[in-house]
Scaffold this active site. Structure first.
Site, PDB file in Angstrom:
ATOM      1  N   HIS A 192       0.748  -1.241   0.213  1.00 16.33           N
ATOM      2  CA  HIS A 192      -0.043  -0.038   0.065  1.00 16.33           C
ATOM      3  C   HIS A 192       0.646   1.400   0.087  1.00 16.33           C
ATOM      4  O   HIS A 192       2.244   1.297   0.255  1.00 16.33           O
ATOM      5  CB  HIS A 192      -0.842  -0.097   1.123  1.00 16.33           C
ATOM      6  CG  HIS A 192      -0.062   0.061   2.663  1.00 16.33           C
ATOM      7  ND1 HIS A 192       0.333   1.173   3.088  1.00 16.33           N
ATOM      8  CD2 HIS A 192      -0.021  -0.872   3.257  1.00 16.33           C
ATOM      9  CE1 HIS A 192       1.077   1.036   4.054  1.00 16.33           C
ATOM     10  NE2 HIS A 192       0.906  -0.472   4.359  1.00 16.33           N
ATOM     11  N   GLU A 231      -2.124  -6.999   7.777  1.00 12.62           N
ATOM     12  CA  GLU A 231      -0.874  -6.966   8.513  1.00 12.62           C
ATOM     13  C   GLU A 231      -0.840  -7.553   9.801  1.00 12.62           C
ATOM     14  O   GLU A 231      -1.912  -7.888  10.588  1.00 12.62           O
ATOM     15  CB  GLU A 231      -0.584  -5.523   8.704  1.00 12.62           C
ATOM     16  CG  GLU A 231       0.809  -5.070   9.459  1.00 12.62           C
ATOM     17  CD  GLU A 231       1.964  -5.661   8.560  1.00 12.62           C
ATOM     18  OE1 GLU A 231       2.162  -6.781   8.616  1.00 12.62           O
ATOM     19  OE2 GLU A 231       2.678  -4.896   8.068  1.00 12.62           O
TER      20      GLU A 231
END
Length: 433
Positions: free
Chosen positions: A239, A314
């Protein structure tokens, strides 16, 4: 005085995947091989296979010398060595029964050392483990001396964990290329073929580019799946920038949004991926906002829908979320040191890298099965992307500490149905220049 030396190893082609172990017992005085043991043990993890190799080696020493024999144990599994030496706790419940079984054998012997050795020095046991896995892939059973018996014989020997052979009886042996956690042997043609080696990446839609048929009558396979030259291409996009990444703070389950610079990075990646030679078939993303924003930028340029994959989120950094490394070092010095030393250790209230690895691997397996032969863009985070690269490179979990991934970088892994995974690109940020 040490009488025997055990060198043991085990591995899994997939972790979890088809697994096997190998163990060799040598005379401590002159290095003569006294016994070998190897066996394919079905689908399990690297650590389970390593423990099984240790158990086979210990049993072989008992068979050779009996109770009280002095033995040095040497393995390239730091986890097994440290746990058996009592220096590390056994946190994985699945390993406790194996450690207990090994412990019961150890108490009958006199173990003079538990030593971690580099894989280069553990080649013999590594080769035996690979021979056992290769034999199973062909429907055969490993036997001492490098020969392969009929698979039916395995049933009669399922409890025989110490298949011994004296040095005089071993006969010629065929070396097995590659390490224990490598893809099955006989697959190097996939790496050497010109139509693959000449492609630079990340080049999407490699599945189409690599459909070069074998000449009639030359098809071969490993036994795991039908032979193929079609890759499933997994493009990994980290990202873009968030406020936490600017300030270099731990950013796990927290749901930070992209900064204006992060949105620009996502747009640059999207522009690149919307052009030739990139022909995306599928976009999947972590559920966290920063990844979804990045994925949506690509979707807007390619016209594809975005699928959410929970297991690509994550790692959970628990109490450290939002703190800088320096702040964590000051407030949790012992916990940070343990976390950096052992991938099985989790931050306070968080998730270990080992736990994260299991869910990320499960996600990879689902994607590879569901989208075989296609080009998949996975938008995720530092830890999941590093874990996927580590798995493809058959590297230890500790390798996570040796990788760096920039914001909005691209990496590419190709998977083949008959075994190998190939990393074609790593941390590519050319679209941001």
């Amino acid at each position: 005085m040490t009488s025997y030396v055990i060198e043991a190893d085990g591995g899994s082609r997939g972790n979890p995947g088809p697994a096997g172990y190998g163990a060799v017992v040598k005379d401590a005085a002159d290095g003569q091989v006294l016994a070998e043991a190897a066996e394919a043990i079905g689908v399990t993890t690297n650590n389970v296979a390593e423990y099984r190799g240790l158990i086979a080696g210990l049993q072989a020493v008992l068979d050779l010398g009996g109770d009280g024999s002095a033995v040095a144990v040497r393995m390239d599994s730091k986890l097994v060595v440290e746990q058996m030496a009592g220096r590390w706790k056994i946190k994985n419940e699945g390993l406790r029964p194996l450690a207990a079984q090994a412990g019961s054998l150890v108490r009958r012997l006199r173990v003079t050392e538990w030593t971690w050795i580099p894989r280069e020095r553990n080649k013999h046991a590594d080769r035996l483990a690979n021979e056992a896995m290769d034999a199973a892939a062909k429907g055969l059973t490993w036997t001492a001396g490098g020969t392969l018996g009929d698979a039916a014989a395995k049933t009669d020997r399922s409890d025989d964990t110490a298949k011994k052979a004296t040095q005089a009886d071993r006969g010629p042996q065929t070396p097995v290329k590659g390490s224990r956690k490598s893809a099955p042997t006989g697959q190097t043609d996939l790496l050497d073929a010109g139509d693959i080696s000449e492609l630079s990446g990340p080049t999407a839609s490699l599945a189409t580019a690599q459909q070069t048929a074998r000449p009639a009558g030359t098809a071969t396979g490993t036994g795991w799946a039908p032979p193929t030259r079609v890759a499933t291409s997994l493009l990994l996009l980290r990202h873009g920038e968030t406020e936490l990444s600017v300030e270099r703070r731990f950013s796990g389950r927290g749901d930070a949004e992209l900064t204006p610079a992060g949105l620009a990075q996502a747009s640059a990646a999207a522009e690149r991926l919307s052009r030739e030679p990139y022909r995306l078939d599928v976009i999947v993303t972590s559920p966290l906002t920063r990844a979804r924003q990045t994925a949506q930028a690509v979707a807007a340029r390619t016209g594809l829908d975005v699928e959410v994959c929970e297991d690509l989120r994550e790692a959970d950094f628990g109490a450290w979320e939002g703190h800088t490394f320096t702040e964590v070092q000051r407030r949790w010095p012992a916990e940070l040191a343990a976390w950096l030393a052992d991938p099985e250790v989790a931050p306070p209230g968080g998730e270990s890298f080992a736990t994260t690895a299991r869910r990320v691997e499960a996600a990879r397996e689902r994607l590879a099965e569901r989208h075989e032969g296609k080009t998949v863009l996975a938008v995720s985070h530092v830890t999941p992307i590093k874990l996927l690269l580590r798995q493809a490179l058959v590297a230890p979990l500790e390798s996570l500490y040796r990788m760096h991934l920039d914001l909005a970088c691209l990496s590419l892994i190709e998977y083949y149905a008959d075994g190998p995974s190939v990393v074609k690109s790593f941390n590519d940020t050319s679209h941001l220049r």
